[in-house]
Design a protein around this motif. Sequence first.
Motif, PDB file in Angstrom:
ATOM      1  N   VAL A 184     -10.052   1.068   9.876  1.00  0.00           N
ATOM      2  CA  VAL A 184     -10.995   1.428   8.818  1.00  0.00           C
ATOM      3  C   VAL A 184     -11.315   0.209   7.958  1.00  0.00           C
ATOM      4  N   GLU A 243      -7.627   2.767  -1.247  1.00  0.00           N
ATOM      5  CA  GLU A 243      -8.054   4.097  -0.816  1.00  0.00           C
ATOM      6  C   GLU A 243      -7.600   4.431   0.607  1.00  0.00           C
ATOM      7  N   ASP A 244      -7.673   3.448   1.495  1.00  0.00           N
ATOM      8  CA  ASP A 244      -7.321   3.705   2.890  1.00  0.00           C
ATOM      9  C   ASP A 244      -6.781   2.412   3.489  1.00  0.00           C
ATOM     10  N   SER A 245      -5.548   2.427   3.939  1.00  0.00           N
ATOM     11  CA  SER A 245      -4.925   1.214   4.462  1.00  0.00           C
ATOM     12  C   SER A 245      -4.930   1.163   5.984  1.00  0.00           C
ATOM     13  N   ASP A 246      -5.653   2.085   6.638  1.00  0.00           N
ATOM     14  CA  ASP A 246      -5.740   2.055   8.097  1.00  0.00           C
ATOM     15  C   ASP A 246      -6.435   0.751   8.519  1.00  0.00           C
ATOM     16  N   TYR A 287     -10.275  -2.306  -0.907  1.00  0.00           N
ATOM     17  CA  TYR A 287     -10.401  -1.248   0.095  1.00  0.00           C
ATOM     18  C   TYR A 287      -9.068  -0.591   0.426  1.00  0.00           C
ATOM     19  N   CYS A 288      -7.998  -1.387   0.481  1.00  0.00           N
ATOM     20  CA  CYS A 288      -6.716  -0.838   0.960  1.00  0.00           C
ATOM     21  C   CYS A 288      -6.082   0.125  -0.053  1.00  0.00           C
ATOM     22  N   THR A 308       0.851  -1.190   0.000  1.00  0.00           N
ATOM     23  CA  THR A 308       0.000   0.000   0.000  1.00  0.00           C
ATOM     24  C   THR A 308       0.891   1.245   0.000  1.00  0.00           C
ATOM     25  N   ARG A 364     -14.979  -1.622   7.220  1.00  0.00           N
ATOM     26  CA  ARG A 364     -15.532  -1.834   5.882  1.00  0.00           C
ATOM     27  C   ARG A 364     -15.807  -3.316   5.615  1.00  0.00           C
ATOM     28  N   ASP A 417       1.104   3.289   2.290  1.00  0.00           N
ATOM     29  CA  ASP A 417       1.612   3.545   3.643  1.00  0.00           C
ATOM     30  C   ASP A 417       2.490   2.430   4.179  1.00  0.00           C
TER      31      ASP A 417
END
Length: 543
Positions: free
Chosen positions: A402, A396-399, A393-394, A361, A406, A363
Amino acid sequence: MNADGSLTDELTGMTVLVVDDAEAGRYAMGTVLKRAGHRVVPVASGGEALAELDIRRLKGTLPDVALVDVGLPDMSGFELCRRFKERPFSARLPVVHFSAADVPPADHCQGLDIGSEAYLKMPAEPLEIEAVVRAAVRNARLRADDRALVRRLTRLAETTVSIQSARSLQELADAAADGAAALTGTPVAVFVLDQEDRLCRGLSRDRVPVALPDEDAHRAVATLLRRLARGQSGVQLTTVPAPLWPAGYFRPGVRHDARLALALTQDGRAPVCLAAPARGMRRLGPEGETLLARLAQSTALAAEPLLMYQVERHVALTLQHSFLPRPHRLPEVPGVDVAVRYVPASRDTEIGGDFYAVLRTADGVLSAVGDVVGHSLEAATVMVEIRHALRAYCIEDSDPAVLAERLDRMLRHYHPEVTATVCLALIDPADGRARIANAGHLPPLLLRADGDTDYVPAAGPLLGVGLPHPAPTEVRLAHGDRLLMVTDGLIETRGTDLAASMEQLRAAATGSLPGLDALCDTLLDTFGQDRGDDIAMLALRLR
C-alpha cells in the motif's frame, strides 16, 4: 631599418656562414659583411659547412644565415641547401645562393624550390649584399614567428578544450597549468579561489615535485588574490615581486618575481589566477602575455559551472545529512537491532537521492532503503519529500505494498518526470514475520543465524511509472537472523554484470563477522571505496 638607413638592432651582429671554395671570394664576402657589423664563419666546401653546423649545434650557436656558392668542389650549392633542409636542427637556416658564373634561370628556380631565400649575381654591390642578407634573415624570422604563433594558438585551443572538459576544479587547475606551461615554456602555477576562500591549486608537470609550498604559502596566495581581485573586471596582468610571492611555486625553494594573469568568473566572485616567473614571461613579450591572459579568461569561464556545482553539491549533501537520522537518533524498537550507513559519492561526483528510514508503526518496525534516480540537488530534494511522505502514510496503513502504491501516486503527481526505487520491509518483532515490497530496488539479503544467506525474492515496478505493485513477499525471521538492505551505489560498477556484483555482495556478507556494525563495515571496506554513486545501507537483526 631605421630612418637613417642603418640596420635595425635585431639585424645587426648576425653570424653569417660563408661557403665558397675560392679564398679570394671568401675574403671579399667576409670583408663586406664584417664592415656591416656581422660575424663571419668562412668554409671552403659543402662537407666543411655540414661539419661546422654539427659543431655549432653542440655549442648551441648556429649561424643566422648561410651564403652558399653554387659551384662547390664536393657538391653543388643546391645540394648543400637540400642537406641543410633535411636536418631538423638546420632546416630553418636561411640560405642565399650566389655565383659569379652564368647560371641558367632553371637553376635559380631549383634553388628556390629547395628552400633558398634568394640568389645573388656576383659581383654585387656591398649594399645589395647587405640588403639581401637582411631580407633573408628577416623573412626567415617572420616565418619562424608565424610558426611559433600557430603552435601557441594550437596549444591554446587544445588547453581550452581540456579545461572545458574538466570534471573538477583540481582537473581544471592541472589542465590549465600544463597548457600554460606548454604555451609559455616556463613553469606555471594555477589557482582557483572559491567563495569559501578554499584554494584549489595546480602545478605544471615540469615543476619538480619536491619541496612543495606549504599551507602558509597557500594562505598567503589566497590573501593576495582576494586583495588583487577587489574591484577588478576583465583580466588583470600584474607582477608580484619575490618578497611578496612565496618561494617554491616555480622552482623548489627558489623565490621569483611572479607575473600573474588574474580573471574573475562571470559572477565576479571567484578569482582565477595563472602565475609564471616574470623573467620567463618577459622573453615572450606582449604576444605571450596576451595568450596567457586569454587562457586565464577561458579558465575562469570553465571554472564557473564547477564552482556552481560545488555549491550545489554542498547543499545536497547538507540535505542528506540533515534528513537522514544518525545511528544514535534511530528509534528504539524492542526486539530489533538496527545499524545504518550513508556514504556520499566521491568528491568529484554529484550527490544523488539515496536514503534510509526506520519507523515505528502500530504493526511493527518499518524499514526502508531507496534511491531517487539521478544525481542533482533535485534528486536530494525529492528524496526528502519521499521520506516525509512515507512517515505520514505509515501512520494510517503500514502495509508495504500500500505504501509503495501511495508513494508512486505522490511521485507522479508532484514530480512526473522523476522515478525512484525503494525497498520496504515491515517486521513484527513478536513473531519475526517480515512483509517486503520491492519497487525496482535491489532485493534485501537475508542472513540466517545458521549461516545460510540468500536474497529475498521480492520484486516490483519502480516508483513513478504508474504500474500496479504486487502483494508483499513474506518471510519469517528467527532470533539472530539479519536483514540487509542497500542501494546499488555499493556494488554497481560500469561494465560489470549486476548479477555478478550481487553474488560478490552475498559472499562478502556471508564471510563477515557477527553483528550489524561488523557487517556494514565489512561491506563498505570491500565495495565502498571511491564510488561514483551514493551508498545507503540498513541492516537489522531480530534479537
